[in-house]
Design a protein around this motif. Structure first.
Motif, PDB file in Angstrom:
ATOM      1  N   ASN B   3      68.150 101.600  40.357  1.00 30.38           N
ATOM      2  CA  ASN B   3      66.896 100.926  40.661  1.00 30.38           C
ATOM      3  C   ASN B   3      66.815  99.592  39.951  1.00 30.38           C
ATOM      4  O   ASN B   3      66.360  98.602  40.498  1.00 30.38           O
ATOM      5  N   LEU B   4      67.279  99.600  38.705  1.00 28.98           N
ATOM      6  CA  LEU B   4      67.238  98.380  37.897  1.00 28.98           C
ATOM      7  C   LEU B   4      68.057  97.295  38.573  1.00 28.98           C
ATOM      8  O   LEU B   4      67.664  96.136  38.635  1.00 28.98           O
ATOM      9  N   ARG B   5      69.208  97.688  39.113  1.00 30.77           N
ATOM     10  CA  ARG B   5      70.081  96.708  39.752  1.00 30.77           C
ATOM     11  C   ARG B   5      69.417  96.135  41.011  1.00 30.77           C
ATOM     12  O   ARG B   5      69.461  94.921  41.233  1.00 30.77           O
ATOM     13  N   VAL B   6      68.801  97.008  41.796  1.00 30.75           N
ATOM     14  CA  VAL B   6      68.107  96.539  42.996  1.00 30.75           C
ATOM     15  C   VAL B   6      66.997  95.572  42.605  1.00 30.75           C
ATOM     16  O   VAL B   6      66.859  94.486  43.175  1.00 30.75           O
ATOM     17  N   PHE B   7      66.255  95.940  41.564  1.00 29.40           N
ATOM     18  CA  PHE B   7      65.164  95.099  41.069  1.00 29.40           C
ATOM     19  C   PHE B   7      65.705  93.737  40.637  1.00 29.40           C
ATOM     20  O   PHE B   7      65.181  92.694  40.988  1.00 29.40           O
ATOM     21  N   TRP B   8      66.818  93.769  39.909  1.00 26.28           N
ATOM     22  CA  TRP B   8      67.412  92.520  39.398  1.00 26.28           C
ATOM     23  C   TRP B   8      67.896  91.652  40.560  1.00 26.28           C
ATOM     24  O   TRP B   8      67.684  90.439  40.576  1.00 26.28           O
ATOM     25  N   ASN B   9      68.537  92.278  41.543  1.00 23.23           N
ATOM     26  CA  ASN B   9      69.037  91.499  42.675  1.00 23.23           C
ATOM     27  C   ASN B   9      67.894  90.811  43.400  1.00 23.23           C
ATOM     28  O   ASN B   9      68.037  89.696  43.897  1.00 23.23           O
ATOM     29  N   ARG B  10      66.753  91.493  43.476  1.00 27.46           N
ATOM     30  CA  ARG B  10      65.648  90.936  44.239  1.00 27.46           C
ATOM     31  C   ARG B  10      64.895  89.881  43.439  1.00 27.46           C
ATOM     32  O   ARG B  10      64.523  88.848  43.960  1.00 27.46           O
ATOM     33  N   TYR B  11      64.657  90.183  42.142  1.00 33.62           N
ATOM     34  CA  TYR B  11      63.752  89.305  41.393  1.00 33.62           C
ATOM     35  C   TYR B  11      64.445  88.512  40.281  1.00 33.62           C
ATOM     36  O   TYR B  11      63.789  87.774  39.560  1.00 33.62           O
ATOM     37  N   GLY B  12      65.788  88.684  40.127  1.00 33.99           N
ATOM     38  CA  GLY B  12      66.486  88.029  39.025  1.00 33.99           C
ATOM     39  C   GLY B  12      66.249  86.530  38.982  1.00 33.99           C
ATOM     40  O   GLY B  12      65.886  85.961  37.947  1.00 33.99           O
ATOM     41  N   LEU B  13      66.400  85.898  40.143  1.00 35.92           N
ATOM     42  CA  LEU B  13      66.256  84.452  40.210  1.00 35.92           C
ATOM     43  C   LEU B  13      64.833  84.033  39.853  1.00 35.92           C
ATOM     44  O   LEU B  13      64.619  83.068  39.109  1.00 35.92           O
ATOM     45  N   LEU B  14      63.865  84.791  40.348  1.00 35.78           N
ATOM     46  CA  LEU B  14      62.461  84.486  40.077  1.00 35.78           C
ATOM     47  C   LEU B  14      62.189  84.563  38.574  1.00 35.78           C
ATOM     48  O   LEU B  14      61.550  83.677  37.994  1.00 35.78           O
TER      49      LEU B  14
END
Lengths: 295, 310
Positions: B3-14
């Protein structure tokens, strides 16, 4: 211009060119054995020059002794670079682009190691061949030009003998031709590749030692010299012994003639333009080495 | 973890962008300058993600493109008196043109041969800047031109927004038709050609995009420092950029942005490294390449079934 002056310019160019040829030969040998283009060659050359500076300039050992010691030290360096770094990567079939980046990283590492150990100031040691200009029937030459040509010629003959006339050399060439077949014949690939690295580093070190009367040592001189060496390799034909030699001499002579006739400021630009023209028009070099990797 | 990875992929740049926007609130002037350099470097590294990560064309001439952008900006403003905005556009255009020309050797050359060409290009640009004194003032350096925006903060906010936009665009390119074509060229040129990819066009486009980003980065560099000197565009800089993109994961956009920021800021955190900064970097890179890639190709060999040693 008189004929004597021309001979003088060309001889100086040939001496410079031979010094480009030596690291270029190292690049060529490693390319043949492993298919790896060593971008660290110029910096290994500089390292050789600095080891010589320590042994000859600082510890005041006799010239011959420090020359041989430098070669031994640099040979060991090359051997270990291959044993602990490049061979394992080759063995595990790491993507060639990654290994290429590895050699670039090695080049930066060596350059900065020199910078940290010896500092940034351009240094040089006493010219062992004397600084008195010689007059050979109207041709004025520095004694080191003659010595460079002599030593390089001797080294090349020795190298040819090792590669063609001894068992080890034959084994090294076998590995270069076909690793699997060589392995099946009982040749240890890892040792032979390490030996190739050892040899090419030692040759580069010879160039680093001999170049000091012409160019003072600086940590980043390897950059420019290695680009010239690469130009020599590519103009001559990568993987070809005589091609590399001729390519280096061509680069040296062209550079010196251009610097004398046109302007010394843009001599490096001139060499690069010649190189690019060569790469585009005749990518195999004068001696048509095989450049394409597949199909 | 997943889940953390999915979260990071989606919001990392933000997350990175918001953190960057907050930076000026709690840094000293010098630290702020370093972060600005990081953002400016990240723009160039995004270009390298396209060229090295997607298309698989190695380059060691990125500092020369950076120099082209920076000097063109300075010269347009100083000699021709163009306004900053027009100067920016001009500089990016000129750099793109130069970079596209650099794409032509890539048609016939590959691997080390191409890298040597880019090294040669880098040296040519550096020597030209050093010696073309009437235009570049050579070793004395070029100064006295205006920044892109009147206030430093303004420039910074523009930079962060532009960087975020560029990152999104780069990411989208990676997943677009063009990006897939680039990745196909990286994997196997012949196969890509057979599948109907126009290899030459793809190579030219990726060179052009990279050059445009390098030019933009150069404009911001000129605007940040207000002083340009040939010594800041050596082969060492090109290698540092290469390090940034490799540490970022080659084709990973957010990773590359973070690694460029990290590599730029690190020497300020570790002051004792000032002298031997590149020594440590290259050592890290060497160890990373040796351990990570040998292990990953071991894993690949294992999953492909044991074929024995070669």
């Amino acid at each position: 211009m008189s004929v004597g002056l021309w001979i003088q310019i060309i001889l100086n160019g040939v001496a410079m060119g031979v010094l480009y040829s030596l690291p270029a030969l190292g690049i060529s040998l490693i390319w043949n054995a492993t298919g790896l283009f060593n971008f660290a060659q110029g910096d290994l050359l500089t390292l050789g020059g600095y080891v010589m500076l320590t042994l000859f300039g600082m510890m005041k050992l006799p010239y011959i002794v420090s020359f041989v010691l430098t070669l031994a030290v640099m040979g060991l360096v090359g051997y270990f670079i291959s044993r602990i770094y490049f061979y394992p990567m080759l063995e595990h079939r790491v993507h060639p682009q990654i290994i290429l980046i590895g050699t670039v990283a090695a080049s930066v590492f060596i350059r900065n190691l020199i910078l940290v150990i010896w500092g940034t100031m351009p240094t040089t040691f006493k010219n062992p061949f004397g600084t008195k200009v010689m007059n050979l029937g109207g041709i004025f030459l520095m004694p080191h030009v003659i010595w460079i040509l002599g030593i390089a010629a001797g080294l090349l003959i020795l190298l040819q003998y090792i590669l063609r006339g001894t068992m080890v050399g034959t084994a090294m060439r076998a590995v270069a031709q076909n690793q699997t077949a060589a392995w099946l014949m009982g040749i240890r690939n890892d040792r032979m590749i390490a030996l190739t690295f050892c040899m090419s580093t030692a040759i580069a070190a010879v160039s680093g030692i001999l170049i000091t009367p012409i160019i003072p040592l600086t940590p980043d001189m390897g950059g420019l010299i290695s680009v010239k060496a690469m130009a020599a390799v590519l103009i001559g034909g990568l993987g070809s012994f005589s091609g590399t030699l001729i390519g280096g001499i061509a680069v040296g002579v062209a550079e010196t003639v251009f610097a004398t006739l046109v302007t010394p400021t843009y001599k490096d630009v001139f060499i690069f333009l010649v190189l690019v023209a060569f790469l585009l028009a005749r990518p195999g070099g004068i001696f048509r080495a095989h450049v394409s990797e597949k199909v | 973890m997943n889940n953390l990875r999915v979260f990071w992929n989606r919001y990392g740049l933000l997350i990175v962008a918001v953190l960057l926007l907050l930076v000026p609130q709690f840094t000293t002037q010098y630290e702020f300058y370093v972060v600005q350099r990081g953002v400016q470097n990240a723009m160039l590294v995004l270009g390298l993600v396209i060229l090295i990560g997607y298309t698989g064309l190695m380059t060691l001439g990125s500092a020369a493109l950076l120099a082209t952008g920076a000097y063109t900006y300075g010269i347009l403003l100083l000699r021709l008196g163009w306004p900053p905005l027009l100067g920016t556009i001009g500089a990016v255009l000129v750099t793109t043109l130069v970079g596209t020309l650099l794409g032509f050797p890539a048609f016939r050359l590959s691997g080390p041969f191409l890298v040597v060409t880019t090294v040669g290009f880098g040296e040519i640009v550096r020597i030209l800047i050093l010696n073309w004194e009437p235009l570049t003032r050579g070793p004395y350096g070029l100064s006295g031109f205006r920044a892109v925006m009147p206030t430093t903060r303004g420039v910074y906010y523009v930079m962060v927004v532009v960087l975020a936009l560029l990152a999104v665009v780069t990411e989208r390119i990676g997943r677009s038709r063009l990006g897939l074509a680039m990745k196909a060229v990286k994997e196997d040129e012949v196969a890509a050609e057979v599948m109907g990819v126009n290899v030459r066009r793809v190579k030219l486009i990726s060179n052009a995009l990279t050059a445009a980003l390098a030019g933009l980065s150069g404009v911001f560099l000129a605007s940040l420092t207000g002083y340009l000197n040939p010594d800041s565009f050596t082969a060492n800089e090109s290698t540092t950029y290469l390090l940034m993109v490799v540490m970022g994961g080659m084709s990973n956009v957010v990773g590359s942005v973070i690694s460029s920021l990290f590599v730029t800021v690190l020497p300020e955190v570790l002051r004792f490294l000032a002298e031997s900064r590149l020594l440590v970097y290259s050592l890290i890179l060497l160890v990373y390449l040796r351990i990570y890639h040998v292990r990953s190709s071991k894993a690949r060999a294992k999953s492909a079934g044991s074929r024995g040693r070669s």
